[in-house]
Write an enzyme that holds these catalytic residues in place. Structure first.
Site, PDB file in Angstrom:
ATOM      1  N   SER A  37       0.834  -1.199   0.000  1.00  8.84           N
ATOM      2  CA  SER A  37       0.000   0.000   0.000  1.00  8.84           C
ATOM      3  C   SER A  37       0.874   1.255   0.000  1.00  8.84           C
ATOM      4  CB  SER A  37      -0.909  -0.009   1.234  1.00  8.84           C
ATOM      5  OG  SER A  37      -1.742   1.120   1.253  1.00  8.84           O
ATOM      6  N   GLY A  38       0.594   2.173  -0.922  1.00  7.34           N
ATOM      7  CA  GLY A  38       1.353   3.408  -1.010  1.00  7.34           C
ATOM      8  C   GLY A  38       2.583   3.331  -1.892  1.00  7.34           C
TER       9      GLY A  38
ATOM     10  N   THR B  15      -1.418   2.756  -8.386  1.00  6.58           N
ATOM     11  CA  THR B  15      -2.489   3.428  -9.125  1.00  6.58           C
ATOM     12  C   THR B  15      -1.925   4.427 -10.127  1.00  6.58           C
ATOM     13  OG1 THR B  15      -4.083   3.143  -7.332  1.00  6.58           O
ATOM     14  CG2 THR B  15      -4.518   4.920  -8.891  1.00  6.58           C
TER      15      THR B  15
ATOM     16  N   ASN C 168      -1.374   6.557   2.291  1.00  7.01           N
ATOM     17  CA  ASN C 168      -1.503   7.003   0.914  1.00  7.01           C
ATOM     18  C   ASN C 168      -2.689   7.969   0.803  1.00  7.01           C
ATOM     19  OD1 ASN C 168      -1.762   7.197  -1.865  1.00  7.01           O
ATOM     20  ND2 ASN C 168      -1.885   5.003  -2.240  1.00  7.01           N
TER      21      ASN C 168
ATOM     22  N   SER D  11      -5.454   6.210  -2.035  1.00 13.43           N
ATOM     23  CA  SER D  11      -5.382   4.754  -2.003  1.00 13.43           C
ATOM     24  C   SER D  11      -6.596   4.125  -2.683  1.00 13.43           C
ATOM     25  CB  SER D  11      -5.314   4.263  -0.553  1.00 13.43           C
ATOM     26  OG  SER D  11      -5.310   2.857  -0.496  1.00 13.43           O
ATOM     27  N   SER D  12      -6.336   3.203  -3.615  1.00 17.74           N
ATOM     28  CA  SER D  12      -7.436   2.462  -4.251  1.00 17.74           C
ATOM     29  C   SER D  12      -8.022   1.500  -3.238  1.00 17.74           C
ATOM     30  CB  SER D  12      -6.918   1.671  -5.460  1.00 17.74           C
ATOM     31  OG  SER D  12      -6.404   2.532  -6.439  1.00 17.74           O
TER      32      SER D  12
ATOM     33  N   GLY E  12      -2.526  -3.105  -2.560  1.00 15.30           N
ATOM     34  CA  GLY E  12      -1.233  -3.566  -2.111  1.00 15.30           C
ATOM     35  C   GLY E  12      -1.351  -4.238  -0.752  1.00 15.30           C
TER      36      GLY E  12
ATOM     37  N   GLU F 126      -1.304  -4.853   3.020  1.00 13.58           N
ATOM     38  CA  GLU F 126      -1.623  -3.875   4.062  1.00 13.58           C
ATOM     39  C   GLU F 126      -1.308  -4.426   5.455  1.00 13.58           C
ATOM     40  OE1 GLU F 126      -4.971  -1.059   1.942  1.00 13.58           O
ATOM     41  OE2 GLU F 126      -5.608  -2.323   3.617  1.00 13.58           O
TER      42      GLU F 126
END
Length: 525
Positions: A79-80, A84, A133, A136-137, A360, A362
């Site tokens: 994540s981050g 994306t 993020n 974040s998606s 991603g 997490e």
């Protein structure tokens, strides 16, 4: 790792490792994606220029033509990490690069503009600020860029996975709900703000739990205009757009319906949010209120209506909001697909290049059902990575009789089997969810009984100071999941009485959203 660090220190964020492009997030805007750079990579073989995202995109395009096979670019990472943004630039490359003859295009086609317009739409409705993020998606997305026999882009199709429904009703500290809600409150015209009672972000329970209203450097009102323009680009009229926004306002007001009572749940007939939500949704206020505080059990001989407790009523209230938002999201994706890939276009599709942008890995301070699902998906992606990068690469060295000492790597198949196999985590969760008296603690106890043996001790452990949590040793990190809420999120159900009430709404747009979502669900999309 030393090579990546050295290149990163010289502002080279991309490095090749076999077939993989490793991208190190610069956490800053970099001048690497201009039209001149796109043209530089167009038509060039991988390795001729510096490692770059566009080289991967061009490689996929060349392989599609050469091998006459569909291709997919998998964008993965924690994540981050920048997934994306990377997926967005890959799509921009296909939409704006020169064709195979390097002939100059006279700008993008309407289809290519529509494909790029899907990005701000999907980000508004599916992305949110998290502690990792700002954008974040909160869903997985697989986008097919579709080509005809002449290798021209003629359409696209989006499939989505695992929308984080719970974010609508709850956000951890320093996190936000989906961007579109803040855009609406900030950017709606005064007349709509007055009609829908959209005074401020702080006014709404669904927007103020994370204790953060704004994102540094982001103007939500300006982003609202961008979202509206993107919706228009894909063919959604201004009239329909405001049906969407009115429904979003109704969801915010559902979250503000005040449920009181020391024992049985009660809601006032004069509750302003109940009045607005009922009116916008087109459902009778009295019936909506009734089934928010009561439940009905049907036996063979009679129907028994009983009162809900306050906490039960709040769960039902939030379930209504999650159900409607999920249906709206499905409607939006379906509308985008109908715009980008009509029946006429689908008959001319010869091949596609897919771009997979999924959550991603997490690992937060508090991890729940959502993180479990996300990390399970990433375990499967990591297995693909292992298969391609380690196993296949080294097998090729052996075939080519290169003097090579086989490198051992951690195979995560046992962890995957523990999650998805017979009497695994998912199986035990479903079993407990089906039981009328099932509970989160009951699920947790089953995990300790079934997975607490020596067979699983490398992958599963019971935390020392908690009887209501479990730890899984994932490929990337050990993650402790708190069982609280697992069953409710897994069931994610809405009582039949409320479901029927909403389905029979006088709001034609809401009815259309529910029908679209039901059709997609039945088709397994």
């Amino acid at each position: 790792l030393s090579n990546i660090r050295t290149r990163y220190s010289h502002c080279n964020i991309y490095t090749y490792s076999g077939i993989v492009l490793i991208a190190a997030n610069p956490f800053a805007r970099v001048n690497l994606y201009t039209q001149d750079i796109i043209q530089a990579y167009s038509g060039r073989k991988r390795g001729e220029l510096e490692p770059h995202l566009f080289a991967i995109a061009e490689d996929a395009y060349r392989c599609m033509i050469r091998d006459e096979k569909n291709q997919t670019i998998v964008v993965s990472g924690e994540s981050g990490a920048g997934k994306t943004v990377s997926a967005k630039f890959i799509m921009r490359y296909f939409a704006t690069a020169d064709d195979s003859d390097n002939a100059s295009k006279a700008g993008m086609s309407e289809t290519e503009e529509q494909i790029l317009a899907t990005n701000p739409i999907m980000e508004a409705f599916g992305n949110a600020k998290t502690t990792r993020n700002d954008n974040s998606s909160r869903f997985g997305k697989f986008t097919e860029i579709q080509f005809d026999k002449e290798r021209n882009i003629i359409g696209a199709k989006i499939r989505t996975y695992l929308l984080e429904r719970s974010r609508l009703v709850y956000q951890p500290d320093q996190e936000r709900n989906y961007h579109v809600f803040y855009q609406l409150v900030a950017g709606a015209p005064p007349s709509e703000k007055k009609e829908l009672d959209l005074q401020s972000i702080q006014q709404f329970h669904y927007l103020n739990q994370g204790n953060i209203q704004l994102i540094n450097g982001v103007d939500d009102a300006a982003e609202f205009e961008i979202t509206q323009r993107a919706l228009s680009t894909i063919g959604i009229s201004v009239q329909v757009q405001w049906q969407i926004f009115r429904l979003l306002a109704a969801l915010l007001h559902i979250g503000n319906i005040n449920v009181t009572g020391r024992g049985d749940a009660m809601i006032s007939d004069e509750d302003p949010s109940l009045i607005i939500a009922s009116k916008v949704m087109g459902v009778p206020l009295s019936e909506f209120k009734k089934w928010l505080v009561k439940k009905q059990i049907t036996t063979r001989s009679e129907k028994i209506v009983s009162n809900l407790k306050v906490d039960q009523s709040l769960i039902i209230r939030d379930s209504v909001a999650k159900y409607i938002y999920s249906s709206l999201f499905d409607w939006l994706v379906n509308n985008i697909n109908n715009s980008l890939c009509s029946e006429e276009v689908s008959t001319r599709v010869h091949s596609f290049i897919g771009v997979l942008d999924i959550y991603g890995f997490e690992h937060f301070k508090k991890n729940s059902f959502e993180q479990f699902c996300i990390n399970y998906a990433n375990e499967k992606l990591q297995q693909e990575f292992n298969q391609h990068v380690f196993k296949l690469e080294q097998e090729e060295y052996i075939r080519e009789k290169i003097d090579w000492k086989f490198i051992e790597f951690s195979d995560n198949q046992p962890c995957i089997e523990m999650i998805e196999g017979k009497l695994g985590v998912l199986s035990l969760l479903d079993e407990e969810s089906r039981m009328p008296s099932g509970s989160d603690q009951g699920f947790c106890n089953k995990l300790f009984t079934q997975l607490g043996s020596d067979k699983h001790k490398k992958w599963f452990t019971k935390p020392r100071f908690s009887n209501s949590a479990f730890t899984i040793s994932h490929y990337a990190h050990d993650v402790t999941y708190e069982c609280d809420g697992f069953l409710e999120k897994n069931r994610d159900t809405l009582p039949d009485e409320l479901l029927n009430l909403i389905k029979n709404s006088e709001n034609d747009f809401l009815e259309e959203c529910l029908m679209t979502s039901a059709t997609i669900g039945a088709g397994g999309s």
